[in-house]
Design a protein around this motif. Sequence first.
Motif, PDB file in Angstrom:
ATOM      1  N   ILE A 135       0.842  -1.197   0.000  1.00 57.23           N
ATOM      2  CA  ILE A 135       0.000   0.000   0.000  1.00 57.23           C
ATOM      3  C   ILE A 135       0.880   1.251   0.000  1.00 57.23           C
ATOM      4  O   ILE A 135       0.723   2.138  -0.827  1.00 57.23           O
ATOM      5  CB  ILE A 135      -0.934   0.005   1.238  1.00 57.23           C
ATOM      6  CG1 ILE A 135      -1.863  -1.215   1.170  1.00 57.23           C
ATOM      7  CG2 ILE A 135      -1.744   1.296   1.308  1.00 57.23           C
ATOM      8  CD1 ILE A 135      -2.742  -1.395   2.386  1.00 57.23           C
ATOM      9  N   PRO A 173       3.359   2.089  -3.481  1.00 60.77           N
ATOM     10  CA  PRO A 173       2.721   2.769  -4.622  1.00 60.77           C
ATOM     11  C   PRO A 173       2.221   4.158  -4.263  1.00 60.77           C
ATOM     12  O   PRO A 173       2.323   5.082  -5.082  1.00 60.77           O
ATOM     13  CB  PRO A 173       1.538   1.854  -4.972  1.00 60.77           C
ATOM     14  CG  PRO A 173       1.850   0.552  -4.380  1.00 60.77           C
ATOM     15  CD  PRO A 173       2.687   0.822  -3.163  1.00 60.77           C
ATOM     16  N   VAL A 174       1.683   4.322  -3.031  1.00 56.48           N
ATOM     17  CA  VAL A 174       1.167   5.635  -2.657  1.00 56.48           C
ATOM     18  C   VAL A 174       2.298   6.667  -2.641  1.00 56.48           C
ATOM     19  O   VAL A 174       2.155   7.766  -3.186  1.00 56.48           O
ATOM     20  CB  VAL A 174       0.460   5.571  -1.288  1.00 56.48           C
ATOM     21  CG1 VAL A 174       0.175   6.972  -0.746  1.00 56.48           C
ATOM     22  CG2 VAL A 174      -0.843   4.792  -1.400  1.00 56.48           C
ATOM     23  N   SER A 207       3.367   7.636  -6.109  1.00 59.08           N
ATOM     24  CA  SER A 207       2.423   8.434  -6.901  1.00 59.08           C
ATOM     25  C   SER A 207       2.325   9.869  -6.393  1.00 59.08           C
ATOM     26  O   SER A 207       1.587  10.677  -6.943  1.00 59.08           O
ATOM     27  CB  SER A 207       1.045   7.768  -6.911  1.00 59.08           C
ATOM     28  OG  SER A 207       0.498   7.792  -5.621  1.00 59.08           O
TER      29      SER A 207
END
Lengths: 197, 105
Positions: free
Chosen positions: A189, A192-193, A196
Amino acid sequence: MTMVIISCLLIGIFSGYFLGMPLNGLTDYVITFCLLILLFSVGIDLGSNKESFRDIKNNGLKLFIVPIGTILGTAIGCIGTSLILKMPLKESLAVGAGFGWYSLSGVLIAQMYSVELGMVAFLSNVIREIIALISIPFISKRVGALEAIGIAGATAMDTLLPVIVKSNTPDVVIYSFVSGVFLTLLVPILVPVILSL
Amino acid sequence: MNILKFISHNSMYFYIAFMLFGALVGYHEKVPVSIKRHNAKLQTLCLIVLILTIGFEIGSNGEVLLALRAIGLKAAVISLLSVLGTVLCINITIGVFSKKGMKNS
């Protein structure tokens, strides 16, 4: 297992180096497909461990000192790294958010961001596991059991659990396990957060 | 191929969703015995294919091979400082908690 992974990586690197890039494009699909199956399968393992969910209910917030401290401490270390090496903060944080789970964080970052940073993540998290392996007995004795569990990061629930148990009293197993499960859930989790952002 | 393209472009959401779905299925014991029995093998297999593929990408990417020294330095500093930060943070938190505990009792 570490040896298998490292030799697979080397075989891959050599074949990529000598064969060039005729597979380009296809690798992206292969990675996505395998990651989806892998994460689903890891999810099943995590969900089946009902004991750890029960432990969280019984022991409450105390169990979260280790994973929360690990997240904050790792973030501080990554901020320090980005200051010292003049590296973008996002990149160092994403690498740190692997919490020692080198196979997943390396692959995730290589696919979502850049192959180069993926390699950094792979190496960095391998090094974290090696540091943990060497320092856990010492840290457990001189500093404390919970600090030692934090070093292990996500691997506190599997690879490094035996090392932690051997250097401490058996009652720290719950702490180690819950911390490992929590951090393992967070890796796919957080990485990727952060990337981005 | 279009579905695959869509998934790999929005992979982040699918990764998170697949793991949470797996956790849910595992928690409610809805996993077929055949999958449960071979779960560890399935993970090893996926891992091997993944690492081979990533290795292939690294090998065919000349820039990465040239930057190996810088990559190693970054990796070492990140892991060392992360470990130090982790030990300090947990140590301080335990200190704060035990002081509070003393006050309460």
